[in-house]
Design an enzyme around this catalytic site. Structure first.
Site, PDB file in Angstrom:
ATOM      1  N   GLU A  60     -15.897  -2.011 -13.153  1.00  0.00           N
ATOM      2  CA  GLU A  60     -15.632  -2.549 -11.814  1.00  0.00           C
ATOM      3  C   GLU A  60     -14.948  -1.481 -10.981  1.00  0.00           C
ATOM      4  OE1 GLU A  60     -14.450  -6.857 -11.505  1.00  0.00           O
ATOM      5  OE2 GLU A  60     -14.232  -6.605 -13.642  1.00  0.00           O
ATOM      6  N   HIS A  65     -10.966  -9.822  -1.438  1.00  0.00           N
ATOM      7  CA  HIS A  65     -12.113  -9.365  -2.229  1.00  0.00           C
ATOM      8  C   HIS A  65     -13.216  -9.006  -1.241  1.00  0.00           C
ATOM      9  CE1 HIS A  65     -15.272  -9.130  -5.173  1.00  0.00           C
ATOM     10  NE2 HIS A  65     -14.399  -9.330  -6.152  1.00  0.00           N
ATOM     11  N   ARG A  80     -10.730  -1.921  -4.191  1.00  0.00           N
ATOM     12  CA  ARG A  80     -10.990  -3.060  -3.310  1.00  0.00           C
ATOM     13  C   ARG A  80     -10.438  -2.963  -1.903  1.00  0.00           C
ATOM     14  NH1 ARG A  80     -10.319  -8.140  -7.235  1.00  0.00           N
ATOM     15  NH2 ARG A  80     -12.113  -7.416  -8.406  1.00  0.00           N
ATOM     16  N   HIS A 101      -8.171 -13.143  -1.956  1.00  0.00           N
ATOM     17  CA  HIS A 101      -8.541 -13.296  -3.365  1.00  0.00           C
ATOM     18  C   HIS A 101      -7.352 -13.314  -4.312  1.00  0.00           C
ATOM     19  CE1 HIS A 101     -11.149 -12.920  -6.834  1.00  0.00           C
ATOM     20  NE2 HIS A 101     -10.582 -11.791  -7.200  1.00  0.00           N
ATOM     21  N   ARG A 129      -4.076  -4.480  -6.596  1.00  0.00           N
ATOM     22  CA  ARG A 129      -4.404  -4.747  -8.006  1.00  0.00           C
ATOM     23  C   ARG A 129      -5.741  -4.124  -8.396  1.00  0.00           C
ATOM     24  NH1 ARG A 129      -7.402  -9.272 -10.660  1.00  0.00           N
ATOM     25  NH2 ARG A 129      -8.159  -9.537  -8.553  1.00  0.00           N
TER      26      ARG A 129
HETATM   27  P1  FAD Z   1      -3.815 -20.143 -12.485  1.00  0.00           P
HETATM   28  O1  FAD Z   1      -4.893 -19.877 -13.419  1.00  0.00           O
HETATM   29  O2  FAD Z   1      -4.172 -20.274 -11.059  1.00  0.00           O
HETATM   30  O3  FAD Z   1      -3.088 -21.482 -12.932  1.00  0.00           O
HETATM   31  C1  FAD Z   1      -2.110 -22.062 -12.104  1.00  0.00           C
HETATM   32  C2  FAD Z   1      -1.781 -23.429 -12.650  1.00  0.00           C
HETATM   33  O4  FAD Z   1      -0.614 -23.928 -12.013  1.00  0.00           O
HETATM   34  C3  FAD Z   1      -2.855 -24.468 -12.418  1.00  0.00           C
HETATM   35  O5  FAD Z   1      -2.958 -25.224 -13.595  1.00  0.00           O
HETATM   36  C4  FAD Z   1      -2.283 -25.338 -11.296  1.00  0.00           C
HETATM   37  O6  FAD Z   1      -2.719 -26.657 -11.306  1.00  0.00           O
HETATM   38  C5  FAD Z   1      -0.818 -25.271 -11.635  1.00  0.00           C
HETATM   39  N1  FAD Z   1       0.071 -25.557 -10.509  1.00  0.00           N
HETATM   40  C6  FAD Z   1       0.173 -24.901  -9.333  1.00  0.00           C
HETATM   41  N2  FAD Z   1       1.121 -25.477  -8.558  1.00  0.00           N
HETATM   42  C7  FAD Z   1       1.620 -26.520  -9.271  1.00  0.00           C
HETATM   43  C8  FAD Z   1       2.601 -27.496  -9.016  1.00  0.00           C
HETATM   44  N3  FAD Z   1       3.276 -27.557  -7.853  1.00  0.00           N
HETATM   45  N4  FAD Z   1       2.856 -28.414  -9.973  1.00  0.00           N
HETATM   46  C9  FAD Z   1       2.180 -28.413 -11.150  1.00  0.00           C
HETATM   47  N5  FAD Z   1       1.230 -27.505 -11.434  1.00  0.00           N
HETATM   48  C10 FAD Z   1       0.958 -26.566 -10.509  1.00  0.00           C
HETATM   49  N6  FAD Z   1      -8.781 -11.787 -12.639  1.00  0.00           N
HETATM   50  C11 FAD Z   1      -9.224 -10.965 -13.608  1.00  0.00           C
HETATM   51  O7  FAD Z   1      -8.423 -10.359 -14.321  1.00  0.00           O
HETATM   52  N7  FAD Z   1     -10.554 -10.850 -13.821  1.00  0.00           N
HETATM   53  C12 FAD Z   1     -11.490 -11.510 -13.087  1.00  0.00           C
HETATM   54  O8  FAD Z   1     -12.674 -11.377 -13.330  1.00  0.00           O
HETATM   55  C13 FAD Z   1     -11.038 -12.348 -12.051  1.00  0.00           C
HETATM   56  N8  FAD Z   1     -11.925 -13.009 -11.269  1.00  0.00           N
HETATM   57  C14 FAD Z   1     -11.456 -13.914 -10.372  1.00  0.00           C
HETATM   58  C15 FAD Z   1     -12.366 -14.674  -9.647  1.00  0.00           C
HETATM   59  C16 FAD Z   1     -11.929 -15.647  -8.782  1.00  0.00           C
HETATM   60  C17 FAD Z   1     -12.921 -16.466  -8.011  1.00  0.00           C
HETATM   61  C18 FAD Z   1     -10.541 -15.846  -8.611  1.00  0.00           C
HETATM   62  C19 FAD Z   1     -10.034 -16.900  -7.682  1.00  0.00           C
HETATM   63  C20 FAD Z   1      -9.627 -15.068  -9.302  1.00  0.00           C
HETATM   64  C21 FAD Z   1     -10.072 -14.101 -10.179  1.00  0.00           C
HETATM   65  N9  FAD Z   1      -9.188 -13.317 -10.907  1.00  0.00           N
HETATM   66  C22 FAD Z   1      -9.642 -12.485 -11.872  1.00  0.00           C
HETATM   67  C23 FAD Z   1      -7.741 -13.544 -10.808  1.00  0.00           C
HETATM   68  C24 FAD Z   1      -7.279 -14.398 -11.978  1.00  0.00           C
HETATM   69  O9  FAD Z   1      -8.228 -15.409 -12.205  1.00  0.00           O
HETATM   70  C25 FAD Z   1      -5.936 -15.027 -11.714  1.00  0.00           C
HETATM   71  O10 FAD Z   1      -5.029 -14.081 -11.252  1.00  0.00           O
HETATM   72  C26 FAD Z   1      -5.356 -15.630 -12.977  1.00  0.00           C
HETATM   73  O11 FAD Z   1      -6.302 -16.471 -13.573  1.00  0.00           O
HETATM   74  C27 FAD Z   1      -4.100 -16.407 -12.648  1.00  0.00           C
HETATM   75  O12 FAD Z   1      -3.689 -17.107 -13.785  1.00  0.00           O
HETATM   76  P2  FAD Z   1      -2.375 -17.978 -13.731  1.00  0.00           P
HETATM   77  O13 FAD Z   1      -2.234 -18.622 -15.044  1.00  0.00           O
HETATM   78  O14 FAD Z   1      -1.258 -17.171 -13.218  1.00  0.00           O
HETATM   79  O15 FAD Z   1      -2.657 -19.069 -12.583  1.00  0.00           O
HETATM   80  C1  SIN Z   2     -14.626 -10.041  -9.722  1.00  0.00           C
HETATM   81  O1  SIN Z   2     -15.326 -10.492 -10.617  1.00  0.00           O
HETATM   82  O2  SIN Z   2     -15.033  -9.311  -8.818  1.00  0.00           O
HETATM   83  C2  SIN Z   2     -13.191 -10.407  -9.721  1.00  0.00           C
HETATM   84  C3  SIN Z   2     -12.447  -9.532 -10.616  1.00  0.00           C
HETATM   85  C4  SIN Z   2     -10.989  -9.618 -10.318  1.00  0.00           C
HETATM   86  O3  SIN Z   2     -10.594 -10.197  -9.324  1.00  0.00           O
HETATM   87  O4  SIN Z   2     -10.206  -9.069 -11.100  1.00  0.00           O
END
Ligand code: FAD
Ligand code: SIN
Length: 536
Positions: free
Chosen positions: A119, A247, A295, A356, A391
């Site tokens: 990537e 993104h 990015r 993003h 990032r």
């Molecule tokens: P999340 O996975 O967002 O989980 C947050 C949790 O907190 C959820 O369960 C939510 O319900 C809960 N929550 C929030 N507020 C409250 C509240 N007030 N009370 C109770 N619960 C609450 N990263 C990569 O490394 N590789 C990728 O390929 C990639 N692709 C991506 C594609 C997309 C479309 C997106 C949106 C993001 C992508 N990212 C990627 C980024 C990555 O997915 C996130 O940074 C990561 O998953 C965040 O994980 P997390 O556990 O911190 O939060």
């Molecule tokens: C993507 O698949 O382009 C998202 C990857 C990332 O946000 O880390």
């Protein structure tokens, strides 16, 4: 009003929350772990991750130093080098662990070796992935593994409203307790409307990102920055909020989906090329790495080309790619494009940048300690210093797992000494009534997202930021008035949290008198020689 007691309280069930809960469950088999999640367990940013998880895997071609160098380069001078080293070096072990729990990643055709993708900003192929559904697969694995842990309870539709600190107890305790301590949280049970007082020895914030603060975002609707806002209200330190990652390639859909559908950067890693509507390449005017530049550079290039041409989108050309391979790697992207009448093998895919990733967040150290005692944080709601000013793609799933592990291990030897704080009062809802005019909340949200998109987007300036701050202050005052007089609802709390997050982004952006990474301002287009994180 109900009262719940637990040993370990986890807010969020994405990669950070569930990885932490599983680890804590094994380190503390006699302790109760309660995970709150505001909708269903599987709904998170994690679930939508497409590209994959970056980890040094093929040691013949790749090594830690290269991954570290790429991360530092993307971070544009602001990464904390010791944190980058920790995540890069511990990352592969965390990936092996989730594979051990049952996660599948794609292998090369007819081989037992993992198919490593590339990537933007990566000098080597090091992205493990499962088709274009990596996050879905990781979320599935974690939910199944968590179910095997008898001391984990997941409470769905439980919305954390505010962290409980000694400020909820009154003066005496504040005088004898140095610093701020967290004793749990108040949470709204969305199914019966009760506000629960949840007391815990330790609380771990894993609430994810805040993409919903912008009109167009790849983040699901749960991403409203609740954890960052709660920590800030509790007087915790928040860092680096000006660095919002857009993104470059979300699918342009005139119907205006929320969230916007992501067209993974892995498509460009696979050979997709950014082009104008006339089919001309343009990235050579911006960076020698062309479509695979980091990015921030690609998103700004697309934004600039769109403004120059007065167009609504630019294009990603995949027509030269092999259909069978494209379908094997990107079945979801292919299907989504087809569903709006675009065949990626025959038409260029219309794309537009969308918010993003929130690089900043609750300030934590290398063990996930926040500035509030007994409050840890992991995942996208934090600022660990890994991402700096931008990032590197696919580093965040890795960061979530590494920090979840570190937090769990840091608790060993500490947890037992932290007693439950019994004297906490219940939530005070006196004098509030049901909202008469929901439009005040729905319209407030719309206004907020417009302010942020027009004035605090990819390109900023002093006058835009000042205008945003003035408008945000008005919205803040109106919403606080609503909050004091209206029965608590998730919509009202999300609006309130998003206003706080918007303020933090805009205030941090106005403090930074230079352009760096994801923060670009026309008033200070150059970088300053000496840089620091902005802390609020
Ligand atoms: P999340 O996975 O967002 O989980 C947050 C949790 O907190 C959820 O369960 C939510 O319900 C809960 N929550 C929030 N507020 C409250 C509240 N007030 N009370 C109770 N619960 C609450 N990263 C990569 O490394 N590789 C990728 O390929 C990639 N692709 C991506 C594609 C997309 C479309 C997106 C949106 C993001 C992508 N990212 C990627 C980024 C990555 O997915 C996130 O940074 C990561 O998953 C965040 O994980 P997390 O556990 O911190 O939060
Ligand atoms: C993507 O698949 O382009 C998202 C990857 C990332 O946000 O880390």
């Amino acid at each position: 009003m109900t009262r719940t007691k637990t040993d370990i309280l986890v807010l969020g069930s994405g990669i950070a929350g569930l990885t932490f809960a599983i680890k804590a469950s094994r380190l503390f088999p006699d302790r109760q772990i309660l995970v709150l999640t505001k909708t269903v367990e599987g709904e998170s940013n994690t679930r939508y991750a497409q590209g994959g998880v970056a980890a040094v895997w093929d040691l013949e071609k790749d090594n830690f130093e290269k991954h570290i160098a790429d991360t530092l380069d993307a971070g544009d001078g602001l990464c904390k080098t010791d944190i980058v080293r920790i995540v890069v070096e511990e990352g592969p072990e965390r990936v092996r662990e989730i594979i051990g729990w049952g996660a599948h990643f794609d292998k090369e055709k007819g081989s037992t070796e993992y198919d490593l993708a590339r990537e933007g900003g990566h000098s080597e192929q090091r992205i493990l992935h499962y088709k274009d559904l990596t996050g879905w697969e990781m979320q599935r694995t974690l939910m199944e593994e968590a179910k095997k842990c008898p001391n984990i309870t997941v409470s769905e539709h439980c919305f954390a409203l505010d962290l409980i600190t000694q400020h909820h107890l009154g003066r005496m305790v504040i005088r004898v307790t140095p610093g701020i301590e967290c004793y749990g949280c108040y949470a709204l049970n969305k199914q019966n409307g009760d506000i629960d007082t949840i007391l815990a020895r330790v609380t771990v914030l894993c609430t994810g990102g805040a993409g919903q603060v912008y009109k167009s975002t790849t983040n699901p609707v749960i991403a409203t920055g609740d954890g960052v806002a709660m920590a800030y209200r509790a007087k915790g330190r928040v860092e680096g909020m000006e660095f919002i990652q857009f993104h470059p390639t979300s699918l342009y859909n005139p119907a205006g989906d929320n969230p916007s559908f992501l067209v993974s950067e892995a498509v460009r890693g696979f050979g997709g090329i950014l082009k104008t509507a006339e089919g001309e390449e343009f990235m050579q005017h911006y960076d020698p790495r062309l479509s695979l530049a980091p990015r921030d550079i690609v998103a700004r290039a697309i934004d600039s080309e769109m403004k120059k041409r007065g167009t609504e989108c630019m294009y990603l050309d995949c027509r030269h790619l092999n259909k069978e391979d494209f379908l094997a790697h990107f079945p979801t992207i292919y299907e989504k494009c087809k569903s709006i009448g675009i065949d990626p093998m025959e038409n260029m895919i219309p794309i537009v940048p969308a918010c993003h990733y929130t690089c900043g967040g609750v300030l934590v150290d290398e063990y996930g300690h926040t500035s509030i005692h007994r409050l840890y944080a992991a995942g996208e709601c934090t600022s660990t210093g890994l991402h700096g000013a931008n990032r590197l793609a696919s580093n965040s799933l890795l960061e979530g797992m590494v920090f979840a592990h570190r937090v769990a291990h840091d608790l060993v030897g500490k947890l037992d000494a932290w007693e439950l704080q019994e004297g906490i009062p219940d939530w005070n809802a006196e004098g509030t009534t049901d909202p008469q005019e929901m439009v005040l909340i729905t319209q407030g949200l719309k206004e907020l997202r417009e302010i942020m998109s027009y004035y605090v987007g990819i390109v900023r300036s002093n006058v835009r930021l000042k205008r945003a701050l003035d408008r945000l202050f008005l919205l803040y005052q109106e919403t606080e008035e609503l909050y004091k007089t209206t029965t608590i609802s998730p919509q009202l709390m999300e609006l309130r949290n998003l206003i706080t997050v918007a303020y933090l982004i805009t205030r941090s952006a106005s403090h930074r008198r230079e352009s760096r990474g994801l923060h670009y301002t026309t008033d200070y287009p150059e970088q300053l020689p000496f840089v620091e994180y902005s802390v609020l």
